[in-house]
Design an enzyme around this catalytic site. Structure first.
Site, PDB file in Angstrom:
ATOM      1  N   ILE A 128     -82.945  31.251 -76.429  1.00 41.17           N
ATOM      2  CA  ILE A 128     -82.167  31.994 -77.413  1.00 41.17           C
ATOM      3  C   ILE A 128     -83.149  32.665 -78.361  1.00 41.17           C
ATOM      4  O   ILE A 128     -83.837  31.998 -79.131  1.00 41.17           O
ATOM      5  CB  ILE A 128     -81.226  31.072 -78.220  1.00 41.17           C
ATOM      6  CG1 ILE A 128     -80.281  30.302 -77.299  1.00 41.17           C
ATOM      7  CG2 ILE A 128     -80.432  31.887 -79.232  1.00 41.17           C
ATOM      8  CD1 ILE A 128     -79.337  29.368 -78.056  1.00 41.17           C
ATOM      9  N   ASP A 129     -83.238  33.988 -78.278  1.00 44.95           N
ATOM     10  CA  ASP A 129     -84.051  34.743 -79.223  1.00 44.95           C
ATOM     11  C   ASP A 129     -83.195  35.024 -80.451  1.00 44.95           C
ATOM     12  O   ASP A 129     -82.089  35.576 -80.337  1.00 44.95           O
ATOM     13  CB  ASP A 129     -84.504  36.066 -78.606  1.00 44.95           C
ATOM     14  CG  ASP A 129     -85.512  35.872 -77.484  1.00 44.95           C
ATOM     15  OD1 ASP A 129     -86.352  34.962 -77.604  1.00 44.95           O
ATOM     16  OD2 ASP A 129     -85.455  36.619 -76.489  1.00 44.95           O
ATOM     17  N   VAL A 130     -83.693  34.658 -81.613  1.00 43.19           N
ATOM     18  CA  VAL A 130     -82.920  34.810 -82.849  1.00 43.19           C
ATOM     19  C   VAL A 130     -83.651  35.729 -83.814  1.00 43.19           C
ATOM     20  O   VAL A 130     -84.861  35.608 -84.012  1.00 43.19           O
ATOM     21  CB  VAL A 130     -82.675  33.442 -83.522  1.00 43.19           C
ATOM     22  CG1 VAL A 130     -81.917  33.616 -84.833  1.00 43.19           C
ATOM     23  CG2 VAL A 130     -81.899  32.528 -82.589  1.00 43.19           C
TER      24      VAL A 130
END
Length: 252
Positions: A128-130
């Site tokens: 998950i790139d945030v």
């Protein structure tokens, strides 16, 4: 249980690179040579991410991946361009321990469920790139189109329900900056899911690794910390020893 410390290596073409905030790529060297050094340092695990495969809609570089798997003495994970079960089977059969899915999970969450069912949850991780919005709100970032979408907590919970074995939580804003992980983000997500969480993005010291684990991470991943040395960031492959970790109270 031993806390895994995972070097993350970005693959582009036939070389390893390091980015800063997903930009400004810097060449590190030949993948085989770098893996040989990590072999000597007896690292826990290495995650290899092909940063161009998904963007270009290309297949994983199977010939190169086969060579890398044959060279590595440590468990390997791979991400990049994975769109179907046949690709996963091929990569696992080469000797990779797990695959890390990102864009394909966002585009088709059921793909993650199918993969976990067929190959087992332990082989399927999702990154998950945030990224923080202009208003300071955490959003899931899709690196293939540069767009932000759902809330990270909601997405992490959905992934857990879909059966993933691990979530790699990566801060885009801290990528390559080496000023520490986003501990607020790590705490927020780890408190909401039971699936193992790997903190990624921002590590600049062993103390940062320790802080991430103290904030709820099950494992820690880093790039710059293991490939750069000194204020000028000279390329030098390194990895913390058990003694190094023990000095900051990071028991492994």
């Amino acid at each position: 249980m031993r806390t895994r410390i995972i070097p993350t290596l970005l693959l582009k073409g036939h070389g390893f690179y390091k980015s800063q905030k997903f930009k400004d790529l810097r060449y590190l060297g030949d993948p085989i040579n770098i893996l040989k050094i990590f072999n000597e340092k007896e690292v826990d695990e290495v995650l290899i991410l092909d940063i161009s495969a998904s963007k270009e809609g290309a297949e994983p570089q199977y010939d190169l991946l086969r060579d890398l798997a044959g060279e590595a003495f440590m468990p390997l994970g791979y991400g990049g361009g994975i769109k179907d079960l046949a690709q996963i089977k091929k990569i696992l059969n080469m000797g990779f321990e797990k695959v890390c899915i990102n864009a394909s999970a966002l585009n088709n969450p059921q793909f993650v469920k199918e993969a976990a069912k067929v190959f087992g949850s332990s082989t399927i991780s999702v990154m998950i790139d945030v990224k923080k919005s202009f208003f300071g709100r955490y959003e899931v970032y899709n690196h293939t189109n540069g767009k932000s979408s759902s809330e990270p907590i909601k997405w992490a919970k959905e992934l857990e329900e879909l059966g993933v074995g691990e979530i790699v939580l990566n801060s885009v804003d801290r990528d390559g900056v080496m000023k520490g992980y986003d501990l607020e983000l790590v705490k927020e997500i780890s408190s909401q899911v039971k699936v193992p969480l790997v903190a990624s993005g921002g590590a600049g010291s062993i103390q940062d690794l320790y802080s991430a684990v103290g904030s709820g991470a099950s494992a820690v991943a880093a790039g710059s910390l293991f490939v750069f040395q000194g204020p000028l960031k000279a390329v030098l492959i390194s990895y913390p020893s058990d003694d190094d970790c023990n000095r900051v109270g990071f028991s492994r």
